[in-house]
Design a protein around this motif. Structure first.
Motif, PDB file in Angstrom:
ATOM      1  N   GLN A  55     -17.893 -16.155  -3.157  1.00 28.18           N
ATOM      2  CA  GLN A  55     -18.029 -15.501  -3.839  1.00 28.18           C
ATOM      3  C   GLN A  55     -18.743 -13.994  -3.888  1.00 28.18           C
ATOM      4  OE1 GLN A  55     -15.056 -14.794  -6.231  1.00 28.18           O
ATOM      5  NE2 GLN A  55     -15.859 -12.914  -6.092  1.00 28.18           N
ATOM      6  N   HIS A  56     -20.048 -14.594  -3.139  1.00 25.66           N
ATOM      7  CA  HIS A  56     -21.045 -14.011  -2.577  1.00 25.66           C
ATOM      8  C   HIS A  56     -20.282 -13.081  -1.848  1.00 25.66           C
ATOM      9  CE1 HIS A  56     -24.299 -14.112  -6.408  1.00 25.66           C
ATOM     10  NE2 HIS A  56     -24.073 -15.233  -6.065  1.00 25.66           N
ATOM     11  N   ILE A  58     -17.500 -12.745  -0.719  1.00 23.42           N
ATOM     12  CA  ILE A  58     -16.569 -11.704  -0.773  1.00 23.42           C
ATOM     13  C   ILE A  58     -17.679 -10.013  -1.335  1.00 23.42           C
ATOM     14  CG2 ILE A  58     -14.722 -11.296  -2.220  1.00 23.42           C
ATOM     15  CD1 ILE A  58     -13.627 -14.645  -0.918  1.00 23.42           C
ATOM     16  N   ASN A  59     -17.938 -10.139  -2.566  1.00 22.73           N
ATOM     17  CA  ASN A  59     -18.420  -8.786  -2.809  1.00 22.73           C
ATOM     18  C   ASN A  59     -19.113  -7.790  -1.927  1.00 22.73           C
ATOM     19  OD1 ASN A  59     -16.915  -9.788  -5.649  1.00 22.73           O
ATOM     20  ND2 ASN A  59     -18.996 -10.814  -6.287  1.00 22.73           N
ATOM     21  N   ASP A  60     -20.048  -9.000  -0.789  1.00 23.23           N
ATOM     22  CA  ASP A  60     -20.735  -7.894  -0.099  1.00 23.23           C
ATOM     23  C   ASP A  60     -19.921  -7.709   1.188  1.00 23.23           C
ATOM     24  OD1 ASP A  60     -22.689  -8.909  -1.581  1.00 23.23           O
ATOM     25  OD2 ASP A  60     -23.363 -10.092  -0.432  1.00 23.23           O
ATOM     26  N   GLY A  61     -18.592  -7.955   0.596  1.00 20.25           N
ATOM     27  CA  GLY A  61     -17.366  -7.716   2.248  1.00 20.25           C
ATOM     28  C   GLY A  61     -17.776  -8.096   3.020  1.00 20.25           C
ATOM     29  N   TYR A  62     -18.220  -9.714   2.787  1.00 24.79           N
ATOM     30  CA  TYR A  62     -17.590  -9.877   4.790  1.00 24.79           C
ATOM     31  C   TYR A  62     -17.262 -11.475   4.439  1.00 24.79           C
ATOM     32  CZ  TYR A  62     -22.647  -8.630   5.437  1.00 24.79           C
ATOM     33  OH  TYR A  62     -24.111  -8.453   5.245  1.00 24.79           O
ATOM     34  N   SER A  63     -16.087 -11.275   5.969  1.00 19.79           N
ATOM     35  CA  SER A  63     -14.798 -12.742   5.914  1.00 19.79           C
ATOM     36  C   SER A  63     -15.168 -13.962   5.928  1.00 19.79           C
ATOM     37  CB  SER A  63     -14.153 -12.319   6.710  1.00 19.79           C
ATOM     38  OG  SER A  63     -13.487 -13.617   7.195  1.00 19.79           O
ATOM     39  N   THR A  64     -15.364 -14.174   4.810  1.00 19.66           N
ATOM     40  CA  THR A  64     -15.874 -16.065   4.555  1.00 19.66           C
ATOM     41  C   THR A  64     -15.613 -16.461   5.995  1.00 19.66           C
ATOM     42  OG1 THR A  64     -13.441 -16.699   3.221  1.00 19.66           O
ATOM     43  CG2 THR A  64     -16.117 -16.063   1.970  1.00 19.66           C
TER      44      THR A  64
END
Length: 148
Positions: A55-56, A58-64
Motif C-alpha cells: 500500500q505504501h 502504491i501510494n508513492d506511485g511505484y510498481s510493486t
C-alpha cells in the motif's frame, strides 16, 4: 498518544512497513537488500507486513513488482563512490595515477588497471579523479587556478 497496545502495534507495523517500502525502492543496493531481508524475516516469524508495504508503494506511485524484484547478476551496481570518504578517494586516485604513469606495459600499470576496473564494477568509480591526477602530474596545475 494512545496507550492501547493494539493501536501501538499498528503504529509500529505501519512505521516498519514504511521503512521497508522506502528501502525496496532505494537505489542503494545494501539498503534494498536489508529491506527485503527484514520483510522475509517478519514473514518467517508470522509478522507479515507485505500488505502495508504494498500500500505504501502504491501510494508513492511505484510498481510493486518492480520494487520487489531482485536485481539480476548483470545489473550495474549502484554507485557507492560518494559514501567513500574523500581522503580515501584522493589517496587511491593519486596512487593509481602514479602506477598508471609507470613504464609502458609494466606490471604496475596492469595492476592499476585491474584494480580500477574491479572497484568500478563494485560501484566505486575513480575514473575521473584518476584522470585529474594524471593531468595534474603530467601538465601541472592549471595556471588559471587561484593558488589560495
Amino acid at each position: 498518544m494512545t496507550t492501547d497496545p493494539t493501536a501501538q502495534l499498528e503504529v509500529i507495523r505501519g512505521a516498519v512497513a514504511r521503512h521497508i517500502a522506502n528501502g525496496l525502492v532505494s537505489t542503494i543496493h545494501i539498503r534494498a537488500k536489508a529491506a527485503r531481508d527484514l520483510a522475509t524475516e517478519l514473514d518467517a516469524n508470522g509478522a507479515n507486513v507485505d500488505d502495508l508495504v504494498e500500500q505504501h508503494l502504491i501510494n508513492d506511485g511505484y510498481s510493486t513488482a518492480e520494487a520487489a524484484a531482485d536485481p539480476g547478476p548483470w545489473a550495474p551496481k549502484p554507485s557507492i563512490t560518494e559514501y567513500i570518504p574523500k581522503p580515501v578517494r584522493d589517496v587511491l586516485a593519486d596512487r593509481l595515477a602514479h602506477m598508471l604513469l609507470g613504464p609502458a606495459g609494466g606490471a604496475l600499470q596492469g595492476e592499476a588497471r585491474e584494480l580500477t576496473f574491479a572497484l568500478k564494477a563494485e560501484g566505486f568509480d575513480l575514473s575521473e579523479p584518476i584522470k585529474q591526477h594524471i593531468t595534474d602530474l603530467t601538465l601541472g596545475p592549471d595556471p588559471a587556478d587561484v593558488p589560495f
